[in-house]
Write an enzyme that holds these catalytic residues in place. Structure first.
Site, short mmCIF file in Angstrom:
data_model
loop_
_atom_site.label_atom_id
_atom_site.label_comp_id
_atom_site.label_asym_id
_atom_site.label_seq_id
_atom_site.Cartn_x
_atom_site.Cartn_y
_atom_site.Cartn_z
CD GLU A 187 -3.12 1.02 1.13
OE1 GLU A 187 -3.12 0.24 0.37
OE2 GLU A 187 -3.71 2.38 1.06
NE ARG A 188 -1.77 5.73 0.99
CZ ARG A 188 -2.03 6.79 1.63
NH1 ARG A 188 -1.54 7.72 2.19
NH2 ARG A 188 -2.63 6.32 2.65
CD GLU A 222 -9.33 5.42 4.27
OE1 GLU A 222 -8.77 4.15 4.05
OE2 GLU A 222 -8.61 5.81 4.69
CG ASP A 279 -5.91 5.91 9.36
OD1 ASP A 279 -5.94 4.74 10.04
OD2 ASP A 279 -5.15 6.90 8.43
CD GLU A 330 -0.87 5.11 6.94
OE1 GLU A 330 -1.92 4.05 7.49
OE2 GLU A 330 -1.67 5.58 6.29
#
Ligand code: GCW
Length: 724
Positions: free
Chosen positions: A184-185, A308, A382, A410
């Protein structure tokens, strides 16, 4: 002669300090190098003389191989596999695979350790002394073998063994956030799964992945991102997934997949994904039946719905319970489960985004099928560097909840920053929800101690990527390790976990162990301080989530206020912070009393969450006697000082470490110190535009002005693909 012996002894002792091999980090904590202390080595050589473990099952077979390889490495000699136990034999097995174990352990006794637990004991039987690893099932034998090996890796004494290890946590699972080509990213770099080679070619790394997970009790994995790719549910991919499941099976690791609610439309060509539509119901049933043909022990699905931009049952005016129950019914005949995520927020921007999961799920307590578990992030927003525990814990006694922790960093500097995350997992697990009065810890809610949850579990968003050392940063391995250990036993302390990991990963030298584990345990608070002290949150650079971006406001690319920073910090000339007290969004009301009052009253609210719950004046006096503004600046400064100290300590440790892993960390710490400084300076100069106050004494003056920080772009951070 005496002098010669002395010299030899000191050379031997020195060996303890001298890195013997170049290390690339691939072996993780399962290094099995020769025990370096000669006395301890001698002790083990005398204590362990051989092993007896039946290889009747694939799991016992891998347990035997592990034991054999590990003991050969640790003891420097290959030990015999014996068919008659003698003094010093390790006897490992279940009543089915070992007649000795069957003689010594009744079923009732083994049941005390549960389905996956085990006993490790010194036993005398028929005049012979041996070490027993006894379990009800094969997987317990494997876990017991890893436990005994850990003790040897940590140079522990084996004379009075009386270990009984069991877990109440049934699903201990990694969630990979891998898209088919990449994580992811880019948070973890490229994906470890080589989809284009599967099913025909199996990278040996898949076996080591399963071994490493089994060594810390992880028993499940979701291979790909919760932003699900429907291709995984087609026969081509089912075959690939099955090939991985076959590799993982002997290690007790079951495969699960992320499901997308609209798969019946995207693959099945139906014109709806309404969970109550009969064709949709039939499609999921058929798909589940097919999956189980490929993977008979398939674990089930994780689902991100109505969050999202992901589709979900709400799109069809149905509820989360309708959506989850549809899938639950499809996998139930095969013993599968559904992990339905509670990380939801819709596109109507609410007055306070963090209240949404509670509001959406609470009313459905008890409305989910028995094979559904809700997966709830540790905090209500988050994975921020610090959040209060999620108010859903304790609030849904009739619906199993499992916490989701983020192992990948993250918001903690990706694979570049050193931050040991066990303290943040521990903070959540040991938080007192008061749902049933004092002592109702999150850990006790989720492991079923104070609930009747038929399923229990813990999920960790994996930080494993394609790097040779698995996690990019050597210390990233410690977060994978910590997650596994806590998923097995949510009451462990960060200190214990850090110590274990350092001993197995680096050395048993007491001084070095104390120094490295010491700074690991501090590193999370340091990271909070240089990013988001005093309860600040969500002020990172939008899009990348790497550097600071407290100035980030609405722009045409990101039209949602709750994706900006200003929505969360609400700084103005009077003060800073989000008022979630009873005079504000009243998010505090989602907690049980007296937690609610604790968070509600600014005078007693824990200072590390102050700005999470309150908008506080710049002149507000804190416990230190300083004003909020001064304290904020000083905390930022402390964060930078803290990471500099870790850097200095790491440099001093160089003589005791192997060159390759030393360098992996050294090079990253240079960037981390620089980035911490950028975070501190950028946030101070930005918030100063509101406080209009001087930076207090003792704080290193910012290097640049606000414009510089706004324009700054990172070009040397792995994972920041395509970042502005
Ligand atoms: O933390 C946020 C991430 C998204 C992620 C989402 C989620 C997988 O920024 O990348 O999507 O949470 O947890 O679903």
């Amino acid at each position: 002669m005496k002098a010669l012996i002395k010299l030899l002894v000191s050379v031997f002792l020195l060996v303890d300090f001298i890195p013997l091999n170049a290390e690339d980090g691939y072996r993780l904590w399962l290094r099995y190098d020769l025990v370096s202390n000669p006395e301890i080595l001698e002790y083990y050589r005398e204590t362990i003389t051989g092993y007896m473990i039946s290889d009747d099952s694939p799991t016992c077979k891998v347990a035997e191989t592990e034991l054999q390889n590990a003991l050969t490495g640790l003891l420097g000699r290959s030990l015999p596999s014996v068919s008659v136990a003698g003094n010093g034999t390790i006897v490992a097995g279940t009543p089915e695979t070992s007649s000795l174990i069957a003689e010594m352990y009744s079923e009732n006794k083994l049941q005390e350790a549960g389905d996956e637990g085990y006993f490790i004991e010194n036993t005398r039987h028929n005049g012979i002394n041996f070490i027993v690893i006894a379990a009800k099932n094969d997987i317990g034998v494997l876990y017991g073998v890893f436990h005994l090996l850990r003790m040897i890796q940590m140079n522990q004494n084996l004379d009075n063994l009386s270990v009984m290890s069991s877990t109440k946590m049934k699903v201990r699972i990694l969630n990979h956030w891998d898209m088919l080509p990449m994580g992811e990213r880019g948070f973890t770099g490229n994906t470890i799964w080589k989809w284009n080679e599967l099913p025909g070619k199996l990278d040996p790394r898949y076996t080591d992945y399963a071994r490493a997970n089994a060594s810390i009790g992880i028993n499940g994995t979701v291979l790909t991102n919760v932003n699900a790719d429907v291709r995984l549910l087609t026969p081509e991919y089912m075959e690939k997934v099955a090939a991985l499941a076959d590799v993982f099976r002997p290690y007790g690791v079951r495969v699960y997949l992320a499901a997308k609610v609209t798969a019946p439309m995207e693959i099945g060509k139906l014109n709806t994904a309404d969970p109550l539509d009969k064709d949709v119901i039939a499609w999921w049933k058929k798909t589940a039946d097919e999956l189980y043909k490929y993977i008979p022990d398939f674990g089930g699905f994780v689902v991100k719905a109505n969050s999202e931009g992901q589709p979900g049952p709400l799109d069809y005016n149905r509820t989360h319970a309708d959506g989850a129950n549809l899938l639950a019914d499809a996998v139930a005949p095969h013993g599968g489960i559904i992990m339905w995520r509670a990380f939801v927020y819709d596109n109507k921007v609410p007055e306070d985004r963090i209240k949404q999961p509670f509001n959406e799920f609470m009313p459905f307590d008890g409305k989910f099928r028995k094979n559904v578990i809700l997966q709830v992030k540790n905090g209500p927003l988050d994975f921020q560097p610090r959040e209060p525990f999620h108010p859903l814990f304790g609030a849904m006694p009739e619906t199993p909840l499992m916490p989701e922790f983020q192992i990948l960093q993250e918001y903690f500097g990706f694979t570049t920053h050193l931050t040991f995350l066990a303290p943040s997992y521990e903070e959540c697990l040991k938080a007192d929800t008061y749902c049933m009065g004092e002592g109702s810890l999150v850990a006790k809610v989720i492991d079923g101690t104070i609930t009747d949850y038929p399923i229990t579990g813990m999920a960790g968003v994996s930080n494993i990527g394609a790097d040779r050392n698995w996690t990019g940063h050597i210390f990233g391995q410690s977060n994978w390790y910590a997650f596994g250990r806590l998923a097995w036993d949510p009451y462990m302390s960060s200190e214990e976990i850090a110590e274990e990991w350092v001993r197995m990963t680096f050395t048993n030298d007491e001084d070095v162990v104390g120094r490295i584990s010491g700074f690991m345990v501090e590193s999370r608070e340091i990271a909070v301080n240089y990013r988001t002290p005093l309860g600040l949150h969500h002020i990172m650079y939008a899009g990348t989530h790497y550097g600071p971006g407290p100035w980030f406001d609405r722009d045409p690319r990101d039209p949602r206020p709750d994706w900006t920073s200003v929505y969360y910090h609400r700084a103005d000339e009077k003060g800073v912070g989000f008022n979630r007290s009873s005079s504000g969004s009243n998010a505090v009301a989602q907690y049980f009393s007296p937690v609610r009052e604790l968070f509600d009253k600014v005078e007693i609210c824990p200072e590390n969450l102050l700005l999470w719950f309150h908008h506080v004046s710049w002149d507000h006096k804190l416990k230190s006697g300083r004003t909020l503004w001064d304290e904020m600046c000083l905390r930022y400064n402390e964060g930078v000082e803290g990471i500099r100290e870790i850097q200095t300590e790491w440099d001093r440790l160089k003589p005791f470490l192997d060159a390759e892993r030393y360098e992996n960390v050294r090079e990253r710490l240079v960037k981390q110190v620089r980035d911490a400084r950028i975070w501190k300076d950028a946030c101070i100069v930005y918030f100063q535009t509101f406080s209009k106050k001087a930076i207090p004494e003792g704080v290193e003056p910012p290097e640049h002005n606000l414009e510089w920080y706004k324009a700054h772009r990172y070009t040397d951070i792995p994972g920041l693909f395509g970042a502005p």
